[in-house]
Scaffold this active site. Structure first.
Site, PDB file in Angstrom:
ATOM      1  N   ASP A  11      48.587 -56.717 -28.951  1.00 46.91           N
ATOM      2  CA  ASP A  11      48.317 -55.376 -29.474  1.00 46.91           C
ATOM      3  C   ASP A  11      47.036 -55.515 -30.281  1.00 46.91           C
ATOM      4  O   ASP A  11      47.020 -56.199 -31.295  1.00 46.91           O
ATOM      5  CB  ASP A  11      49.503 -54.965 -30.359  1.00 46.91           C
ATOM      6  CG  ASP A  11      49.259 -53.651 -31.097  1.00 46.91           C
ATOM      7  OD1 ASP A  11      48.133 -53.128 -31.055  1.00 46.91           O
ATOM      8  OD2 ASP A  11      50.220 -53.166 -31.727  1.00 46.91           O
ATOM      9  N   GLN A  95      45.214 -56.181 -34.368  1.00 48.85           N
ATOM     10  CA  GLN A  95      46.480 -56.485 -35.057  1.00 48.85           C
ATOM     11  C   GLN A  95      47.085 -57.857 -34.738  1.00 48.85           C
ATOM     12  O   GLN A  95      47.491 -58.584 -35.637  1.00 48.85           O
ATOM     13  CB  GLN A  95      47.503 -55.384 -34.717  1.00 48.85           C
ATOM     14  CG  GLN A  95      48.893 -55.610 -35.288  1.00 48.85           C
ATOM     15  CD  GLN A  95      49.906 -54.592 -34.768  1.00 48.85           C
ATOM     16  OE1 GLN A  95      49.795 -53.403 -35.042  1.00 48.85           O
ATOM     17  NE2 GLN A  95      50.878 -55.059 -34.010  1.00 48.85           N
ATOM     18  N   ASP A 132      58.146 -53.137 -25.657  1.00 51.22           N
ATOM     19  CA  ASP A 132      57.438 -52.763 -26.885  1.00 51.22           C
ATOM     20  C   ASP A 132      58.441 -52.405 -27.968  1.00 51.22           C
ATOM     21  O   ASP A 132      59.513 -51.864 -27.682  1.00 51.22           O
ATOM     22  CB  ASP A 132      56.506 -51.570 -26.624  1.00 51.22           C
ATOM     23  CG  ASP A 132      55.559 -51.338 -27.811  1.00 51.22           C
ATOM     24  OD1 ASP A 132      55.210 -52.321 -28.491  1.00 51.22           O
ATOM     25  OD2 ASP A 132      55.192 -50.176 -28.066  1.00 51.22           O
ATOM     26  N   TYR A 229      55.534 -59.734 -42.571  1.00 54.29           N
ATOM     27  CA  TYR A 229      55.613 -58.841 -41.420  1.00 54.29           C
ATOM     28  C   TYR A 229      54.225 -58.440 -40.922  1.00 54.29           C
ATOM     29  O   TYR A 229      53.419 -57.904 -41.662  1.00 54.29           O
ATOM     30  CB  TYR A 229      56.403 -57.573 -41.760  1.00 54.29           C
ATOM     31  CG  TYR A 229      56.518 -56.688 -40.546  1.00 54.29           C
ATOM     32  CD1 TYR A 229      57.303 -57.092 -39.472  1.00 54.29           C
ATOM     33  CD2 TYR A 229      55.805 -55.513 -40.443  1.00 54.29           C
ATOM     34  CE1 TYR A 229      57.376 -56.334 -38.331  1.00 54.29           C
ATOM     35  CE2 TYR A 229      55.875 -54.740 -39.302  1.00 54.29           C
ATOM     36  CZ  TYR A 229      56.662 -55.158 -38.250  1.00 54.29           C
ATOM     37  OH  TYR A 229      56.716 -54.404 -37.109  1.00 54.29           O
ATOM     38  N   LYS A 232      55.955 -56.591 -34.674  1.00 55.26           N
ATOM     39  CA  LYS A 232      56.936 -57.350 -33.893  1.00 55.26           C
ATOM     40  C   LYS A 232      56.230 -58.055 -32.750  1.00 55.26           C
ATOM     41  O   LYS A 232      55.144 -57.666 -32.342  1.00 55.26           O
ATOM     42  CB  LYS A 232      57.979 -56.382 -33.318  1.00 55.26           C
ATOM     43  CG  LYS A 232      59.141 -56.156 -34.257  1.00 55.26           C
ATOM     44  CD  LYS A 232      60.133 -57.304 -34.240  1.00 55.26           C
ATOM     45  CE  LYS A 232      61.130 -57.155 -35.364  1.00 55.26           C
ATOM     46  NZ  LYS A 232      61.756 -58.393 -35.772  1.00 55.26           N
ATOM     47  N   ASP A 287      58.822 -44.239 -33.905  1.00 57.50           N
ATOM     48  CA  ASP A 287      58.096 -45.345 -33.251  1.00 57.50           C
ATOM     49  C   ASP A 287      58.970 -46.037 -32.193  1.00 57.50           C
ATOM     50  O   ASP A 287      58.936 -47.271 -32.058  1.00 57.50           O
ATOM     51  CB  ASP A 287      57.615 -46.385 -34.272  1.00 57.50           C
ATOM     52  CG  ASP A 287      56.427 -45.912 -35.091  1.00 57.50           C
ATOM     53  OD1 ASP A 287      55.942 -44.781 -34.849  1.00 57.50           O
ATOM     54  OD2 ASP A 287      55.991 -46.655 -35.980  1.00 57.50           O
ATOM     55  N   TYR A 348      60.815 -60.799 -44.163  1.00 56.76           N
ATOM     56  CA  TYR A 348      59.373 -60.765 -43.946  1.00 56.76           C
ATOM     57  C   TYR A 348      58.786 -59.381 -44.162  1.00 56.76           C
ATOM     58  O   TYR A 348      57.690 -59.084 -43.750  1.00 56.76           O
ATOM     59  CB  TYR A 348      59.046 -61.292 -42.544  1.00 56.76           C
ATOM     60  CG  TYR A 348      59.401 -62.750 -42.416  1.00 56.76           C
ATOM     61  CD1 TYR A 348      58.559 -63.721 -42.950  1.00 56.76           C
ATOM     62  CD2 TYR A 348      60.588 -63.151 -41.822  1.00 56.76           C
ATOM     63  CE1 TYR A 348      58.888 -65.055 -42.880  1.00 56.76           C
ATOM     64  CE2 TYR A 348      60.930 -64.489 -41.738  1.00 56.76           C
ATOM     65  CZ  TYR A 348      60.068 -65.436 -42.273  1.00 56.76           C
ATOM     66  OH  TYR A 348      60.399 -66.760 -42.198  1.00 56.76           O
TER      67      TYR A 348
HETATM   68  C1  F6R Z   1      56.732 -51.579 -35.142  1.00 64.05           C
HETATM   69  C2  F6R Z   1      55.474 -50.899 -35.364  1.00 64.05           C
HETATM   70  C3  F6R Z   1      55.469 -49.639 -36.149  1.00 64.05           C
HETATM   71  C4  F6R Z   1      54.837 -49.834 -37.512  1.00 64.05           C
HETATM   72  C5  F6R Z   1      54.862 -48.529 -38.322  1.00 64.05           C
HETATM   73  C6  F6R Z   1      54.148 -48.669 -39.672  1.00 64.05           C
HETATM   74  O1  F6R Z   1      56.544 -52.763 -34.449  1.00 64.05           O
HETATM   75  O2  F6R Z   1      54.430 -51.347 -34.951  1.00 64.05           O
HETATM   76  O3  F6R Z   1      56.753 -49.093 -36.252  1.00 64.05           O
HETATM   77  O4  F6R Z   1      55.480 -50.844 -38.225  1.00 64.05           O
HETATM   78  O5  F6R Z   1      54.234 -47.497 -37.610  1.00 64.05           O
HETATM   79  O6  F6R Z   1      52.869 -49.122 -39.412  1.00 64.05           O
HETATM   80  P1  F6R Z   1      51.763 -49.281 -40.559  1.00 64.05           P
HETATM   81  O7  F6R Z   1      52.343 -50.166 -41.609  1.00 64.05           O
HETATM   82  O8  F6R Z   1      50.621 -49.878 -39.818  1.00 64.05           O
HETATM   83  O9  F6R Z   1      51.481 -47.900 -41.064  1.00 64.05           O
HETATM   84 MG    MG Z   2      50.627 -51.681 -32.842  1.00 67.38          MG
HETATM   85 MG    MG Z   3      53.663 -53.214 -29.536  1.00 66.37          MG
END
Ligand code: F6R
Ligand code: MG
Ligand code: MG
Length: 365
Positions: A11, A95, A132, A229, A232, A287, A348
């Site tokens: 990603d 990322q 995903d 974290y 994933k 998400d 994490y």
């Molecule tokens: C899960 C994922 C999303 C983000 C969420 C918060 O793997 O990628 O659920 O964790 O959208 O993202 P940030 O912290 O980037 O705003």
């Molecule tokens: Mg992403």
């Molecule tokens: Mg992904």
């Protein structure tokens, strides 16, 4: 002559949140791999995406863990990040690229890798699974069903070539060590381990009668690499099918019931793994819910023939309906376990910070 099938994914940014890549990112991946094919580094390739992950599906004759192939993938993801994701300010640009200097192997640098080298059979159908918003342990249940559960795979009983069973290599991601367990004799030991998918993940499966490599899965855990974290490790897996292996229909059947996996919002929630066609791999609700796609190919003298978008079938409509129903049930629990992951898994995230902040306010009862 042997063929190597390498699936490497990352990603490196997406549009409007963690949804799907921009078409320009995929075009650039195509261009890079086309060049590599011209230079005879690759024999064949297919670029796709599952949700926000760019997936490079490649064939060559260099074996697994080849530094040139890994570098090609690394450079492709880095260049997409620098030339497309960052200038467009795509969300989560770069990322999954945790390190920026390549040193021979892309494993441990963030991207996910599943590779296998094999002597092509007279005809070699393969399924490439890509998910995903979940983690490598998400494959444990379906890979168990495919190669060890006769209620899923009729061939384990009916076909003499499968009847002896399969050997599973299980990785303990916490201690970075592995163990081989043989099915059906050691099935209960196997289940005791892989029933804990955040720690024990299936890495490879071989046919017992002749050692034929039958399946491989990516096993990276980004949070363990980074110590916090960082998204994933949306996993990939390659499964060979037919003629002495589970039939393609048996392979796919393992996903008919959308089991609950860890991931979804902020990688911190359990939710159903929904099997979808490519066009539906983009996640939306909270998400998610987590998605899995499956592209089927024939590998023919190193060429990838296909793909077929194997979950894009009305026969999986009911699985999707059940997944949506489960998603509703889980969502109603909001921040309460077991929708939210347990404490070991939340280690994490920001949770340790909250506990630290409150530490001085706890009084002994
Ligand atoms: C899960 C994922 C999303 C983000 C969420 C918060 O793997 O990628 O659920 O964790 O959208 O993202 P940030 O912290 O980037 O705003
Ligand atoms: Mg992403
Ligand atoms: Mg992904």
């Amino acid at each position: 002559m042997k063929t190597t099938l390498s699936v490497i994914k990352a990603d490196v940014g997406s549009v409007a949140g963690h949804t799907k890549p921009h078409p320009r990112q995929l075009e650039m991946a195509e261009e890079k791999l086309k060049d590599a094919k011209k230079q005879r580094i690759l024999k064949s390739f297919y670029v796709t995406h599952c949700g926000d992950d760019i997936e490079l599906i490649m064939t060559h004759d260099r074996g697994v863990d080849d530094s040139e192939i890994h570098e090609l993938a690394f450079k492709t993801f880095s260049e997409i990040t620098e030339k497309v994701s960052k200038p467009m300010k795509l969300y989560g640009a770069g990322q999954d690229l945790l390190l920026d200097t390549f040193s021979g192997n892309i494993k441990g640098m963030g991207p996910g890798v599943a590779e296998m080298e094999f002597e092509e059979r007279r005809s070699d159908p393969v399924a490439v699974f890509m998910a995903d918003k979940t983690e490598p342990g998400a494959w444990n249940l379906p890979l168990f069903k495919m190669f060890a559960d006769p209620f899923n795979t009729a061939g384990l009983i009916i076909d003499p070539a499968l009847h002896e069973g399969f050997k599973y290599t299980i990785l303990d991601v916490m201690k970075n060590r592995s163990v081989v367990l043989s099915c059906p004799e050691e099935m209960y030991d196997l289940l005791a381990l892989i029933g804990e998918p955040s720690r024990y993940v299936i890495k490879q499966i071989h046919r017992k009668s002749d050692g034929l490599i039958s399946a491989v899965a990516s096993t990276t855990r980004l949070s363990l690499i980074a110590g916090r974290y960082v998204g994933k490790d949306d996993p990939v897996a390659i499964v060979r099918a037919q003629h002495g292996l589970p039939a393609m229909g048996e392979v796919l059947e393992a996903f008919a019931y959308p089991h609950l996996v860890a991931g979804w919002m902020r990688g911190s929630h359990y939710g159903p793994l929904m099997p979808v066609g490519l066009r539906h791999s983009m996640v939306s609700r909270f998400d998610g819910p987590p998605r899995v796609i499956c592209l089927g190919f024939q590998v023919s003298n190193g060429e990838l023939i296909g793909p077929e978008d194997l979950f894009d079938d009305v026969a999986f409509d009911e699985s999707r309906r059940i997944a949506n129903e489960l998603a509703y049930h889980m969502r109603r629990q909001g921040p309460f376990m077991p929708h939210r992951l347990g404490p070991e898994e939340m280690e994490y995230t920001t949770l340790p910070g909250i506990l630290k902040k409150l530490e001085g306010r706890f009084v002994q009862e």
